[in-house]
Design a protein around this motif. Structure first.
Motif, PDB file in Angstrom:
ATOM      1  N   THR A 185      -8.645  -8.670  -5.392  1.00  0.00           N
ATOM      2  CA  THR A 185      -9.758  -7.488  -5.154  1.00  0.00           C
ATOM      3  C   THR A 185     -10.085  -7.251  -3.728  1.00  0.00           C
ATOM      4  N   ASN A 186     -10.667  -8.511  -3.243  1.00  0.00           N
ATOM      5  CA  ASN A 186     -10.983  -7.939  -1.481  1.00  0.00           C
ATOM      6  C   ASN A 186     -10.094  -7.017  -0.946  1.00  0.00           C
ATOM      7  N   GLN A 187      -8.601  -7.150  -0.985  1.00  0.00           N
ATOM      8  CA  GLN A 187      -7.194  -6.267  -0.743  1.00  0.00           C
ATOM      9  C   GLN A 187      -7.001  -4.945  -1.041  1.00  0.00           C
ATOM     10  N   ILE A 188      -7.209  -5.410  -2.375  1.00  0.00           N
ATOM     11  CA  ILE A 188      -6.971  -3.904  -3.383  1.00  0.00           C
ATOM     12  C   ILE A 188      -8.754  -2.647  -2.784  1.00  0.00           C
ATOM     13  N   LYS A 189      -9.824  -3.374  -2.610  1.00  0.00           N
ATOM     14  CA  LYS A 189     -10.687  -2.450  -2.167  1.00  0.00           C
ATOM     15  C   LYS A 189     -11.171  -2.861  -0.566  1.00  0.00           C
ATOM     16  N   SER A 190     -10.129  -2.720  -0.153  1.00  0.00           N
ATOM     17  CA  SER A 190     -10.364  -2.975   1.415  1.00  0.00           C
ATOM     18  C   SER A 190      -8.913  -1.976   1.926  1.00  0.00           C
ATOM     19  N   GLY A 191      -8.338  -1.227   0.256  1.00  0.00           N
ATOM     20  CA  GLY A 191      -6.931  -0.281   0.491  1.00  0.00           C
ATOM     21  C   GLY A 191      -5.527  -1.065   1.658  1.00  0.00           C
ATOM     22  N   LYS A 192      -5.908  -2.590   1.531  1.00  0.00           N
ATOM     23  CA  LYS A 192      -4.796  -3.413   1.600  1.00  0.00           C
ATOM     24  C   LYS A 192      -3.470  -3.283   1.446  1.00  0.00           C
ATOM     25  N   ILE A 193      -3.699  -2.659  -0.245  1.00  0.00           N
ATOM     26  CA  ILE A 193      -2.611  -3.238  -0.871  1.00  0.00           C
ATOM     27  C   ILE A 193      -2.778  -1.822  -2.685  1.00  0.00           C
ATOM     28  N   LYS A 194      -1.724  -2.182  -3.271  1.00  0.00           N
ATOM     29  CA  LYS A 194      -3.020  -0.759  -4.229  1.00  0.00           C
ATOM     30  C   LYS A 194      -2.618  -1.658  -5.546  1.00  0.00           C
ATOM     31  N   ALA A 195      -3.024  -1.098  -5.927  1.00  0.00           N
ATOM     32  CA  ALA A 195      -3.597  -2.216  -7.899  1.00  0.00           C
ATOM     33  C   ALA A 195      -2.802  -0.846  -9.013  1.00  0.00           C
ATOM     34  N   TYR A 196      -2.688  -1.252 -10.491  1.00  0.00           N
ATOM     35  CA  TYR A 196      -1.876  -0.729 -10.703  1.00  0.00           C
ATOM     36  C   TYR A 196      -2.651  -0.551 -12.061  1.00  0.00           C
ATOM     37  N   VAL A 197      -2.706  -1.911 -12.226  1.00  0.00           N
ATOM     38  CA  VAL A 197      -3.533  -2.339 -13.882  1.00  0.00           C
ATOM     39  C   VAL A 197      -4.829  -3.937 -13.966  1.00  0.00           C
ATOM     40  N   THR A 198      -5.844  -4.476 -14.995  1.00  0.00           N
ATOM     41  CA  THR A 198      -5.361  -5.441 -14.738  1.00  0.00           C
ATOM     42  C   THR A 198      -4.983  -6.209 -16.044  1.00  0.00           C
ATOM     43  N   THR A 199      -4.896  -7.695 -16.548  1.00  0.00           N
ATOM     44  CA  THR A 199      -4.111  -7.551 -17.416  1.00  0.00           C
ATOM     45  C   THR A 199      -5.555  -8.110 -18.688  1.00  0.00           C
ATOM     46  N   THR A 200      -6.570  -8.027 -18.247  1.00  0.00           N
ATOM     47  CA  THR A 200      -7.533  -7.895 -19.845  1.00  0.00           C
ATOM     48  C   THR A 200      -7.458  -6.868 -20.870  1.00  0.00           C
ATOM     49  N   LYS A 201      -8.558  -7.403 -22.012  1.00  0.00           N
ATOM     50  CA  LYS A 201      -8.863  -6.234 -22.986  1.00  0.00           C
ATOM     51  C   LYS A 201     -10.248  -5.118 -22.172  1.00  0.00           C
ATOM     52  N   GLN A 202     -10.895  -6.009 -21.715  1.00  0.00           N
ATOM     53  CA  GLN A 202     -11.853  -4.649 -20.268  1.00  0.00           C
ATOM     54  C   GLN A 202     -11.654  -4.697 -19.070  1.00  0.00           C
ATOM     55  N   SER A 230       1.182  -1.606  -0.049  1.00  0.00           N
ATOM     56  CA  SER A 230       0.128  -0.189  -0.010  1.00  0.00           C
ATOM     57  C   SER A 230       0.791   1.578   0.295  1.00  0.00           C
ATOM     58  N   ASP A 231       2.609   0.995   0.908  1.00  0.00           N
ATOM     59  CA  ASP A 231       3.216   2.359   0.638  1.00  0.00           C
ATOM     60  C   ASP A 231       4.381   2.607  -0.404  1.00  0.00           C
ATOM     61  N   PHE A 232       3.458   1.388  -1.631  1.00  0.00           N
ATOM     62  CA  PHE A 232       4.759   1.096  -2.126  1.00  0.00           C
ATOM     63  C   PHE A 232       5.084   2.701  -3.855  1.00  0.00           C
ATOM     64  N   GLU A 233       5.989   3.354  -3.892  1.00  0.00           N
ATOM     65  CA  GLU A 233       6.399   4.754  -4.237  1.00  0.00           C
ATOM     66  C   GLU A 233       5.268   5.310  -5.475  1.00  0.00           C
ATOM     67  N   PRO A 234       5.776   3.979  -6.450  1.00  0.00           N
ATOM     68  CA  PRO A 234       4.791   4.939  -7.651  1.00  0.00           C
ATOM     69  C   PRO A 234       3.442   4.715  -7.730  1.00  0.00           C
ATOM     70  N   LYS A 235       2.869   5.957  -7.899  1.00  0.00           N
ATOM     71  CA  LYS A 235       1.267   6.363  -8.746  1.00  0.00           C
ATOM     72  C   LYS A 235       1.145   5.459  -9.184  1.00  0.00           C
ATOM     73  N   ASP A 236       1.507   4.862 -10.976  1.00  0.00           N
ATOM     74  CA  ASP A 236       0.686   4.161 -11.362  1.00  0.00           C
ATOM     75  C   ASP A 236       1.478   3.723 -12.374  1.00  0.00           C
ATOM     76  N   LEU A 237       0.823   2.910 -13.369  1.00  0.00           N
ATOM     77  CA  LEU A 237       2.077   1.969 -14.418  1.00  0.00           C
ATOM     78  C   LEU A 237       3.134   2.570 -15.163  1.00  0.00           C
ATOM     79  N   LYS A 238       2.690   3.801 -15.424  1.00  0.00           N
ATOM     80  CA  LYS A 238       4.137   4.178 -16.136  1.00  0.00           C
ATOM     81  C   LYS A 238       5.134   4.098 -15.099  1.00  0.00           C
ATOM     82  N   GLY A 239       5.130   5.050 -13.256  1.00  0.00           N
ATOM     83  CA  GLY A 239       5.932   4.844 -12.665  1.00  0.00           C
ATOM     84  C   GLY A 239       6.909   3.902 -12.246  1.00  0.00           C
TER      85      GLY A 239
END
Length: 325
Positions: A209-226, A131-140
């Protein structure tokens, strides 16, 4: 010679009759469904949901047994050697295909040691970090790991696991090798990610999913077309600037080779019914995935998927030079 031929023919008829009777009575006792990974992981979650629904339909309990180790090959090997009576099944994911290249010596022939029941689901992956990893987005993230590749730690659930495969694909796409920290299953890997002991990983939505929604980890992207319906604010890798970073972790059910066709038909029909069960549909949706269609929940579809995925991943694995004994 005629007597010998007649005796052999009679034996075949008797055996056939016994097999048909056995199939008609099936199942008459609990079934064991082996998941070749540790309890609490994403494949274990999928297995337990499907096993419960199929058990209700078949009128017998389906007991889930976790046989982890060696990237899922220990559990698969157990099923390959099991009695061909329909009472020992395997629910495995994409690792069934990649292990054919990853492992120099397998205790079974991947394509020919099993009978096929059907596809279960195709689970999206998410690239996530503490959750405290420095990069804010995939590019970062890409810029950061390229600059700090010797310090960044990438967690995975062991050789051949979904998180390992996704990580290999990510490193291939950004052309940067990273320090990997293998675990004995996704459960302990996620525990350390939440505990900020490792930096990032790639894992199935059923586990994130549950960990992302609870804020315990941060998510950058999904590996799907949509975008994933349960995670609508998370962009796809292509949207975030990394085209071609697409991987879904499909799951299928197998039986030992030589299982009665009548039993396989019963199992396939039960699987198709289970995948329409409202509870299964809703729980899958909550976890960011959906059941396979009736057309995909078939032996032919699963065999075709396994064959094509072996062909797809072989060059990726060979290029990475990652093998296991």
């Amino acid at each position: 010679m005629l007597k010998s031929f007649a005796a052999a023919a009679a034996a075949l008829i008797v055996a056939s009759g016994f097999g048909q009777a056995q199939a008609q009575d099936y199942p008459s006792r609990p079934i064991t469904m082996i998941v070749p990974f540790s309890a609490g992981g994403p494949t274990d979650t999928v297995t337990r949901l499907v096993a419960e629904a199929m058990g209700k339909d078949l009128g017998q309990q389906i007991v889930v047994e976790n046989v982890g180790g060696a990237g899922g090959t220990l559990g698969a090997g157990r099923v390959a050697k099991a009695d061909k009576d329909g009472y020992t099944l395997l629910l495995h994911h994409i690792g069934m295909a990649t292990s054919a290249t990853l492992y120099r010596k397998l205790p079974y022939d991947t394509l020919n040691a099993f009978d096929y029941v059907g596809l279960v689901t195709d689970v999206p992956m998410t690239l996530v970090a503490r959750s405290d990893f420095e990069p804010k987005d995939l590019k970062g993230l890409i810029e950061y790991v390229k600059t700090n590749k010797d310090k960044v730690t990438y967690a995975n659930a062991g050789v051949g696991a979904a998180s390992h495969l996704c990580g290999m694909l990510f490193m291939s796409k950004i052309e940067t090798p990273l320090t990997t920290v293998p675990y004995k299953g996704t459960g302990p890997a996620m525990t350390d990610l939440v505990g900020k002991q490792v930096d990032f990983m790639c894992d199935q939505t059923t586990n994130t999913t549950n960990q992302i929604k609870s804020g315990k980890i941060k998510a950058y992207v999904t590996t799907t077309k949509q975008r994933v319906a349960s995670l609508p604010d998370i962009p796809t890798a292509e949207e975030a600037g990394l085209p071609g970073f697409e991987v879904g972790i499909w799951h299928g059910i197998y039986a030992p080779k030589g299982t009665s066709p009548e039993i396989i038909k019963k199992l396939t029909a039960s699987l198709q019914k289970a995948l329409k069960d409202p509870t299964v549909v809703q729980r899958f949706a909550d976890l960011g995935t959906q059941p396979s269609s009736e057309a995909d929940a078939t032996p032919d579809a699963l065999k075709a998927k396994l064959t094509s995925e072996i062909d797809r991943w072989a060059p990726v694995i060979k290029a990475a030079g990652v093998y296991a004994d």
